[in-house]
Design a protein around this motif. Structure first.
Motif, PDB file in Angstrom:
ATOM      1  N   ALA A   1     -39.696  20.969 -68.546  1.00 38.50           N
ATOM      2  CA  ALA A   1     -41.111  21.340 -68.644  1.00 38.50           C
ATOM      3  C   ALA A   1     -41.997  20.289 -67.978  1.00 38.50           C
ATOM      4  O   ALA A   1     -41.694  19.097 -67.999  1.00 38.50           O
ATOM      5  CB  ALA A   1     -41.510  21.500 -70.103  1.00 38.50           C
ATOM      6  N   SER A   2     -43.104  20.759 -67.436  1.00 38.16           N
ATOM      7  CA  SER A   2     -44.059  19.837 -66.800  1.00 38.16           C
ATOM      8  C   SER A   2     -44.960  19.213 -67.863  1.00 38.16           C
ATOM      9  O   SER A   2     -45.031  19.690 -68.999  1.00 38.16           O
ATOM     10  CB  SER A   2     -44.916  20.593 -65.785  1.00 38.16           C
ATOM     11  OG  SER A   2     -45.778  21.492 -66.456  1.00 38.16           O
ATOM     12  N   ILE A   3     -45.658  18.171 -67.476  1.00 35.99           N
ATOM     13  CA  ILE A   3     -46.609  17.523 -68.381  1.00 35.99           C
ATOM     14  C   ILE A   3     -47.675  18.528 -68.807  1.00 35.99           C
ATOM     15  O   ILE A   3     -48.057  18.577 -69.982  1.00 35.99           O
ATOM     16  CB  ILE A   3     -47.264  16.291 -67.704  1.00 35.99           C
ATOM     17  CG1 ILE A   3     -46.215  15.238 -67.344  1.00 35.99           C
ATOM     18  CG2 ILE A   3     -48.364  15.709 -68.569  1.00 35.99           C
ATOM     19  CD1 ILE A   3     -45.567  14.591 -68.535  1.00 35.99           C
ATOM     20  N   ALA A   4     -48.152  19.355 -67.889  1.00 36.60           N
ATOM     21  CA  ALA A   4     -49.176  20.362 -68.203  1.00 36.60           C
ATOM     22  C   ALA A   4     -48.659  21.348 -69.250  1.00 36.60           C
ATOM     23  O   ALA A   4     -49.389  21.724 -70.182  1.00 36.60           O
ATOM     24  CB  ALA A   4     -49.604  21.098 -66.941  1.00 36.60           C
ATOM     25  N   ASP A   5     -47.391  21.753 -69.091  1.00 34.65           N
ATOM     26  CA  ASP A   5     -46.798  22.670 -70.079  1.00 34.65           C
ATOM     27  C   ASP A   5     -46.707  22.012 -71.448  1.00 34.65           C
ATOM     28  O   ASP A   5     -47.011  22.631 -72.479  1.00 34.65           O
ATOM     29  CB  ASP A   5     -45.402  23.118 -69.630  1.00 34.65           C
ATOM     30  CG  ASP A   5     -45.430  24.056 -68.432  1.00 34.65           C
ATOM     31  OD1 ASP A   5     -46.505  24.645 -68.160  1.00 34.65           O
ATOM     32  OD2 ASP A   5     -44.375  24.204 -67.782  1.00 34.65           O
ATOM     33  N   LEU A   6     -46.294  20.745 -71.469  1.00 32.50           N
ATOM     34  CA  LEU A   6     -46.189  20.021 -72.744  1.00 32.50           C
ATOM     35  C   LEU A   6     -47.567  19.857 -73.390  1.00 32.50           C
ATOM     36  O   LEU A   6     -47.698  19.977 -74.613  1.00 32.50           O
ATOM     37  CB  LEU A   6     -45.536  18.653 -72.533  1.00 32.50           C
ATOM     38  CG  LEU A   6     -44.045  18.684 -72.160  1.00 32.50           C
ATOM     39  CD1 LEU A   6     -43.554  17.273 -71.854  1.00 32.50           C
ATOM     40  CD2 LEU A   6     -43.229  19.305 -73.274  1.00 32.50           C
TER      41      LEU A   6
ATOM     42  N   LYS B   1     -50.078  21.901 -73.047  1.00 38.63           N
ATOM     43  CA  LYS B   1     -50.439  23.241 -73.552  1.00 38.63           C
ATOM     44  C   LYS B   1     -49.752  23.512 -74.892  1.00 38.63           C
ATOM     45  O   LYS B   1     -50.372  23.973 -75.846  1.00 38.63           O
ATOM     46  CB  LYS B   1     -50.030  24.298 -72.517  1.00 38.63           C
ATOM     47  CG  LYS B   1     -50.022  25.729 -73.017  1.00 38.63           C
ATOM     48  CD  LYS B   1     -51.358  26.393 -72.837  1.00 38.63           C
ATOM     49  CE  LYS B   1     -51.305  27.880 -73.110  1.00 38.63           C
ATOM     50  NZ  LYS B   1     -51.386  28.251 -74.498  1.00 38.63           N
ATOM     51  N   VAL B   2     -48.448  23.183 -74.967  1.00 39.93           N
ATOM     52  CA  VAL B   2     -47.699  23.372 -76.217  1.00 39.93           C
ATOM     53  C   VAL B   2     -48.301  22.503 -77.321  1.00 39.93           C
ATOM     54  O   VAL B   2     -48.490  22.965 -78.460  1.00 39.93           O
ATOM     55  CB  VAL B   2     -46.203  23.049 -76.014  1.00 39.93           C
ATOM     56  CG1 VAL B   2     -45.458  22.982 -77.336  1.00 39.93           C
ATOM     57  CG2 VAL B   2     -45.559  24.067 -75.085  1.00 39.93           C
ATOM     58  N   LEU B   3     -48.605  21.268 -76.993  1.00 44.52           N
ATOM     59  CA  LEU B   3     -49.195  20.358 -77.974  1.00 44.52           C
ATOM     60  C   LEU B   3     -50.544  20.877 -78.471  1.00 44.52           C
ATOM     61  O   LEU B   3     -50.823  20.850 -79.684  1.00 44.52           O
ATOM     62  CB  LEU B   3     -49.353  18.961 -77.368  1.00 44.52           C
ATOM     63  CG  LEU B   3     -49.772  17.850 -78.316  1.00 44.52           C
ATOM     64  CD1 LEU B   3     -48.805  17.729 -79.479  1.00 44.52           C
ATOM     65  CD2 LEU B   3     -49.874  16.532 -77.570  1.00 44.52           C
ATOM     66  N   ALA B   4     -51.376  21.384 -77.565  1.00 44.56           N
ATOM     67  CA  ALA B   4     -52.684  21.942 -77.952  1.00 44.56           C
ATOM     68  C   ALA B   4     -52.496  23.166 -78.848  1.00 44.56           C
ATOM     69  O   ALA B   4     -53.202  23.321 -79.858  1.00 44.56           O
ATOM     70  CB  ALA B   4     -53.489  22.299 -76.711  1.00 44.56           C
ATOM     71  N   ASP B   5     -51.536  24.020 -78.479  1.00 42.49           N
ATOM     72  CA  ASP B   5     -51.280  25.207 -79.292  1.00 42.49           C
ATOM     73  C   ASP B   5     -50.791  24.827 -80.686  1.00 42.49           C
ATOM     74  O   ASP B   5     -51.234  25.390 -81.697  1.00 42.49           O
ATOM     75  CB  ASP B   5     -50.244  26.117 -78.612  1.00 42.49           C
ATOM     76  CG  ASP B   5     -50.784  26.801 -77.366  1.00 42.49           C
ATOM     77  OD1 ASP B   5     -52.023  26.791 -77.163  1.00 42.49           O
ATOM     78  OD2 ASP B   5     -49.972  27.349 -76.584  1.00 42.49           O
ATOM     79  N   LEU B   6     -49.885  23.855 -80.757  1.00 45.11           N
ATOM     80  CA  LEU B   6     -49.378  23.405 -82.060  1.00 45.11           C
ATOM     81  C   LEU B   6     -50.483  22.778 -82.899  1.00 45.11           C
ATOM     82  O   LEU B   6     -50.543  22.983 -84.115  1.00 45.11           O
ATOM     83  CB  LEU B   6     -48.224  22.421 -81.871  1.00 45.11           C
ATOM     84  CG  LEU B   6     -46.896  23.028 -81.400  1.00 45.11           C
ATOM     85  CD1 LEU B   6     -45.888  21.929 -81.091  1.00 45.11           C
ATOM     86  CD2 LEU B   6     -46.342  23.985 -82.442  1.00 45.11           C
ATOM     87  N   THR B   7     -51.377  22.033 -82.274  1.00 43.96           N
ATOM     88  CA  THR B   7     -52.506  21.427 -82.984  1.00 43.96           C
ATOM     89  C   THR B   7     -53.412  22.518 -83.555  1.00 43.96           C
ATOM     90  O   THR B   7     -53.870  22.427 -84.704  1.00 43.96           O
ATOM     91  CB  THR B   7     -53.290  20.494 -82.043  1.00 43.96           C
ATOM     92  OG1 THR B   7     -52.395  19.496 -81.543  1.00 43.96           O
ATOM     93  CG2 THR B   7     -54.447  19.834 -82.755  1.00 43.96           C
TER      94      THR B   7
END
Length: 134
Positions: free
Chosen positions: A23-28, A30-36
């Protein structure tokens, strides 16, 4: 992938690291923002449930205080409501017929008509022929 496998990966750092190595940094991010966001929603839901439970307990406390002021107990309330469940009990039979074997069949007139009655009515009888006269 099953839900159990997915959860297992999320909860183990090494499994998660392996799953996101491509996964790219941008994808990570996005996942982190969604989890937050999901975490914030869960926290808000938990707080709302706790507030509702606190409100319910406060209402119970007020009712108990009012009952104590009036000298009432839970048994007094139960005694007044006993037997008032809304269910009316069994309805007496309204129709009766004796089949060819001499066996009696009864029906209250509610619900689906029993086949024995249906067969006789299809042969020309009417429901009124089977009325139970007291």
């Amino acid at each position: 992938m099953s839900e159990l496998d997915f959860t297992s990966i999320l909860l183990r750092k090494n499994s998660l690291r392996k799953a996101v190595e491509e996964a790219s940094i941008a994808d990570l991010e996005k996942v982190l923002a969604d989890l937050t966001e999901i975490k914030a929603e869960k926290l808000a839901q938990k707080e709302a449930e706790e507030a509702a439970e606190a409100e319910r307990l406060e209402a119970i406390k007020k009712i108990q205080e009012q009952m104590a002021e009036l000298g009432l107990s839970a048994d007094d309330i139960a005694a007044q409501t006993a037997g008032k469940t809304g269910k009316k009990g069994k309805v007496p039979a309204k129709y009766r017929l004796i089949d060819a074997d001499g066996k009696p069949h009864e029906w209250s007139g509610r619900g689906r008509m029993p086949k024995v009655f249906e067969e006789r009515i299809n042969k020309g009888a009417s429901k009124e022929d089977f009325l139970i006269v007291n």
